[in-house]
Design a protein around this motif. Structure first.
Motif, PDB file in Angstrom:
ATOM      1  N   PRO A 124       5.788  32.301 -31.776  1.00 33.60           N
ATOM      2  CA  PRO A 124       4.831  31.231 -32.078  1.00 33.60           C
ATOM      3  C   PRO A 124       5.256  29.823 -31.679  1.00 33.60           C
ATOM      4  CG  PRO A 124       5.728  32.194 -34.100  1.00 33.60           C
ATOM      5  CD  PRO A 124       6.217  33.037 -32.959  1.00 33.60           C
ATOM      6  N   HIS A 125       6.538  29.574 -31.501  1.00 32.43           N
ATOM      7  CA  HIS A 125       6.990  28.233 -31.103  1.00 32.43           C
ATOM      8  C   HIS A 125       7.500  28.187 -29.671  1.00 32.43           C
ATOM      9  CE1 HIS A 125       6.529  26.767 -35.183  1.00 32.43           C
ATOM     10  NE2 HIS A 125       7.192  27.820 -35.615  1.00 32.43           N
ATOM     11  N   LEU A 126       7.316  29.262 -28.925  1.00 32.95           N
ATOM     12  CA  LEU A 126       7.861  29.334 -27.571  1.00 32.95           C
ATOM     13  C   LEU A 126       7.429  28.154 -26.715  1.00 32.95           C
ATOM     14  CD1 LEU A 126       9.348  30.766 -25.276  1.00 32.95           C
ATOM     15  CD2 LEU A 126       7.307  32.201 -24.953  1.00 32.95           C
ATOM     16  N   HIS A 127       6.175  27.808 -26.740  1.00 35.26           N
ATOM     17  CA  HIS A 127       5.633  26.756 -25.873  1.00 35.26           C
ATOM     18  C   HIS A 127       6.183  25.365 -26.185  1.00 35.26           C
ATOM     19  CE1 HIS A 127       3.135  26.638 -29.442  1.00 35.26           C
ATOM     20  NE2 HIS A 127       2.783  25.409 -29.112  1.00 35.26           N
ATOM     21  N   GLU A 128       6.872  25.203 -27.326  1.00 38.49           N
ATOM     22  CA  GLU A 128       7.398  23.878 -27.684  1.00 38.49           C
ATOM     23  C   GLU A 128       8.918  23.834 -27.729  1.00 38.49           C
ATOM     24  OE1 GLU A 128       6.641  24.369 -32.492  1.00 38.49           O
ATOM     25  OE2 GLU A 128       5.054  23.555 -31.234  1.00 38.49           O
ATOM     26  N   ARG A 129       9.573  24.842 -27.168  1.00 34.16           N
ATOM     27  CA  ARG A 129      11.032  24.918 -27.226  1.00 34.16           C
ATOM     28  C   ARG A 129      11.629  25.055 -25.822  1.00 34.16           C
ATOM     29  NH1 ARG A 129      11.935  28.971 -32.398  1.00 34.16           N
ATOM     30  NH2 ARG A 129      11.312  27.459 -33.973  1.00 34.16           N
ATOM     31  N   ALA A 130      12.122  23.950 -25.320  1.00 32.87           N
ATOM     32  CA  ALA A 130      12.734  23.977 -23.993  1.00 32.87           C
ATOM     33  C   ALA A 130      13.911  24.942 -23.945  1.00 32.87           C
ATOM     34  CB  ALA A 130      13.175  22.573 -23.579  1.00 32.87           C
ATOM     35  N   PHE A 131      14.679  25.034 -25.041  1.00 37.76           N
ATOM     36  CA  PHE A 131      15.846  25.918 -25.045  1.00 37.76           C
ATOM     37  C   PHE A 131      15.460  27.386 -24.873  1.00 37.76           C
ATOM     38  CE2 PHE A 131      14.863  25.573 -29.613  1.00 37.76           C
ATOM     39  CZ  PHE A 131      14.849  26.911 -29.993  1.00 37.76           C
ATOM     40  N   ALA A 132      14.222  27.735 -25.126  1.00 40.74           N
ATOM     41  CA  ALA A 132      13.745  29.102 -24.881  1.00 40.74           C
ATOM     42  C   ALA A 132      13.044  29.200 -23.532  1.00 40.74           C
ATOM     43  CB  ALA A 132      12.814  29.544 -26.003  1.00 40.74           C
ATOM     44  N   LEU A 133      12.267  28.182 -23.173  1.00 45.00           N
ATOM     45  CA  LEU A 133      11.506  28.217 -21.920  1.00 45.00           C
ATOM     46  C   LEU A 133      12.396  28.179 -20.683  1.00 45.00           C
ATOM     47  CD1 LEU A 133       8.613  25.803 -22.925  1.00 45.00           C
ATOM     48  CD2 LEU A 133       8.375  28.250 -22.372  1.00 45.00           C
ATOM     49  N   VAL A 134      13.444  27.362 -20.709  1.00 49.06           N
ATOM     50  CA  VAL A 134      14.299  27.237 -19.516  1.00 49.06           C
ATOM     51  C   VAL A 134      14.935  28.581 -19.153  1.00 49.06           C
ATOM     52  CG1 VAL A 134      16.382  26.137 -18.586  1.00 49.06           C
ATOM     53  CG2 VAL A 134      14.646  24.748 -19.744  1.00 49.06           C
ATOM     54  N   PRO A 135      15.617  29.285 -20.076  1.00 48.19           N
ATOM     55  CA  PRO A 135      16.169  30.584 -19.696  1.00 48.19           C
ATOM     56  C   PRO A 135      15.090  31.635 -19.423  1.00 48.19           C
ATOM     57  CG  PRO A 135      16.772  30.038 -21.973  1.00 48.19           C
ATOM     58  CD  PRO A 135      16.086  28.851 -21.406  1.00 48.19           C
ATOM     59  N   LEU A 136      13.963  31.566 -20.135  1.00 43.88           N
ATOM     60  CA  LEU A 136      12.849  32.485 -19.869  1.00 43.88           C
ATOM     61  C   LEU A 136      12.418  32.377 -18.413  1.00 43.88           C
ATOM     62  CD1 LEU A 136      10.300  34.262 -20.470  1.00 43.88           C
ATOM     63  CD2 LEU A 136       9.198  32.163 -21.224  1.00 43.88           C
ATOM     64  N   LEU A 137      12.228  31.159 -17.951  1.00 43.44           N
ATOM     65  CA  LEU A 137      11.768  30.963 -16.576  1.00 43.44           C
ATOM     66  C   LEU A 137      12.818  31.377 -15.555  1.00 43.44           C
ATOM     67  CD1 LEU A 137       9.804  27.685 -17.170  1.00 43.44           C
ATOM     68  CD2 LEU A 137       8.846  29.848 -16.303  1.00 43.44           C
ATOM     69  N   GLU A 138      14.072  31.368 -15.939  1.00 47.51           N
ATOM     70  CA  GLU A 138      15.113  31.840 -15.026  1.00 47.51           C
ATOM     71  C   GLU A 138      14.998  33.348 -14.803  1.00 47.51           C
ATOM     72  OE1 GLU A 138      19.961  32.057 -14.689  1.00 47.51           O
ATOM     73  OE2 GLU A 138      19.083  30.491 -15.959  1.00 47.51           O
ATOM     74  N   VAL A 139      14.661  34.098 -15.859  1.00 46.95           N
ATOM     75  CA  VAL A 139      14.577  35.560 -15.716  1.00 46.95           C
ATOM     76  C   VAL A 139      13.189  36.023 -15.293  1.00 46.95           C
ATOM     77  CG1 VAL A 139      16.482  36.002 -17.303  1.00 46.95           C
ATOM     78  CG2 VAL A 139      14.125  36.057 -18.183  1.00 46.95           C
ATOM     79  N   TRP A 140      12.163  35.214 -15.542  1.00 46.88           N
ATOM     80  CA  TRP A 140      10.784  35.588 -15.209  1.00 46.88           C
ATOM     81  C   TRP A 140      10.035  34.317 -14.797  1.00 46.88           C
ATOM     82  CZ3 TRP A 140       7.354  38.833 -19.057  1.00 46.88           C
ATOM     83  CH2 TRP A 140       6.248  39.351 -18.380  1.00 46.88           C
ATOM     84  N   PRO A 141      10.235  33.863 -13.552  1.00 49.20           N
ATOM     85  CA  PRO A 141       9.668  32.582 -13.113  1.00 49.20           C
ATOM     86  C   PRO A 141       8.150  32.493 -13.215  1.00 49.20           C
ATOM     87  CG  PRO A 141      11.320  33.356 -11.560  1.00 49.20           C
ATOM     88  CD  PRO A 141      11.091  34.467 -12.532  1.00 49.20           C
ATOM     89  N   GLU A 142       7.457  33.604 -13.128  1.00 51.58           N
ATOM     90  CA  GLU A 142       5.994  33.594 -13.172  1.00 51.58           C
ATOM     91  C   GLU A 142       5.445  33.911 -14.564  1.00 51.58           C
ATOM     92  OE1 GLU A 142       4.373  32.435 -10.585  1.00 51.58           O
ATOM     93  OE2 GLU A 142       6.333  32.226  -9.649  1.00 51.58           O
ATOM     94  N   ALA A 143       6.276  33.822 -15.585  1.00 49.72           N
ATOM     95  CA  ALA A 143       5.861  34.201 -16.941  1.00 49.72           C
ATOM     96  C   ALA A 143       4.650  33.402 -17.407  1.00 49.72           C
ATOM     97  CB  ALA A 143       7.017  34.010 -17.920  1.00 49.72           C
ATOM     98  N   THR A 144       3.786  34.107 -18.101  1.00 49.82           N
ATOM     99  CA  THR A 144       2.621  33.505 -18.748  1.00 49.82           C
ATOM    100  C   THR A 144       2.739  33.765 -20.239  1.00 49.82           C
ATOM    101  OG1 THR A 144       1.225  33.841 -16.802  1.00 49.82           O
ATOM    102  CG2 THR A 144       0.100  33.577 -18.909  1.00 49.82           C
ATOM    103  N   ILE A 145       2.441  32.757 -21.020  1.00 52.10           N
ATOM    104  CA  ILE A 145       2.452  32.883 -22.475  1.00 52.10           C
ATOM    105  C   ILE A 145       1.027  33.217 -22.891  1.00 52.10           C
ATOM    106  CG2 ILE A 145       2.949  31.746 -24.667  1.00 52.10           C
ATOM    107  CD1 ILE A 145       4.770  29.799 -23.053  1.00 52.10           C
ATOM    108  N   PRO A 146       0.786  34.445 -23.334  1.00 56.58           N
ATOM    109  CA  PRO A 146      -0.581  34.825 -23.711  1.00 56.58           C
ATOM    110  C   PRO A 146      -1.193  33.836 -24.712  1.00 56.58           C
ATOM    111  CG  PRO A 146       0.826  36.763 -23.680  1.00 56.58           C
ATOM    112  CD  PRO A 146       1.730  35.561 -23.517  1.00 56.58           C
ATOM    113  N   GLY A 147      -2.401  33.400 -24.398  1.00 57.25           N
ATOM    114  CA  GLY A 147      -3.090  32.436 -25.255  1.00 57.25           C
ATOM    115  C   GLY A 147      -2.714  30.996 -24.991  1.00 57.25           C
TER     116      GLY A 147
END
Length: 170
Positions: A124-147
């Motif tokens: 629920p807080h993924l979209h507001e946490r750079a510490f989660a988004l930065v590594p997420l985008l490293e492993v899945w650059p095209e990731a979409t957050i549903p909703g």
């Protein structure tokens, strides 16, 4: 993999107590050893200030892209077992957003949206946490957050609002 259909899931990892680097690497191995699951990519480790309760040591964070046939609830149960094995205390006495040996969160489970007691995906807080988004985008650059939309756009929006204090290690 078994006959169950495998799908992509991203797990966010964090640690700010003890030997953080070793704990995260042990968690990578534990995730790869889960039944019906394989690690496809791991991010670098990132240092970031604590979120929520600021008066605690900096966190090291990472993300892992999994291919898994485990249903989301079973995957969550496995993550909680890995945390317990590492010494994580999730009891009522533990401080919410406080220091922890190991924190494992399902950030994404394919394009699914899940809202059940104890299990919310995307996180629920993924979209507001750079510490989660930065590594997420490293492993899945095209990731979409549903909703919410593309993860890259969520990170860009955070950068426009405030400095992003996430530092790659190595």
């Amino acid at each position: 993999m078994t006959a169950r259909a495998a799908g992509a899931a991203v797990v966010g990892l964090g640690s700010n107590l003890g030997d953080r680097v070793a704990q995260l690497h042990e968690a990578f191995a534990a995730l790869d050893a889960l039944p019906h699951t394989r690690v496809r990519r791991t991010s670098r480790l990132y240092r970031s200030p604590a979120w929520g309760v600021a008066d605690q040591p900096d966190f090291l964070n990472a993300a892992v892209l999994l291919e898994t046939a485990l249903p989301p609830r079973e995957l969550l149960d496995e993550l909680l077992a890995i945390e317990r094995e590492a010494g994580r205390d999730r009891s009522a006495e533990a401080v919410r957003w406080g220091p922890r040996v190991l924190d494992l969160d399902i950030l994404l489970y394919g394009d699914r949206r899940i809202d059940e007691p104890g299990l919310r995906v995307p996180h629920p807080h993924l979209h507001e946490r750079a510490f989660a988004l930065v590594p997420l985008l490293e492993v899945w650059p095209e990731a979409t957050i549903p909703g919410r939309g593309r993860a890259r756009e969520a990170l860009d929006a955070l950068g426009a609002m405030a400095p992003i204090e996430v530092e790659a290690l190595g």
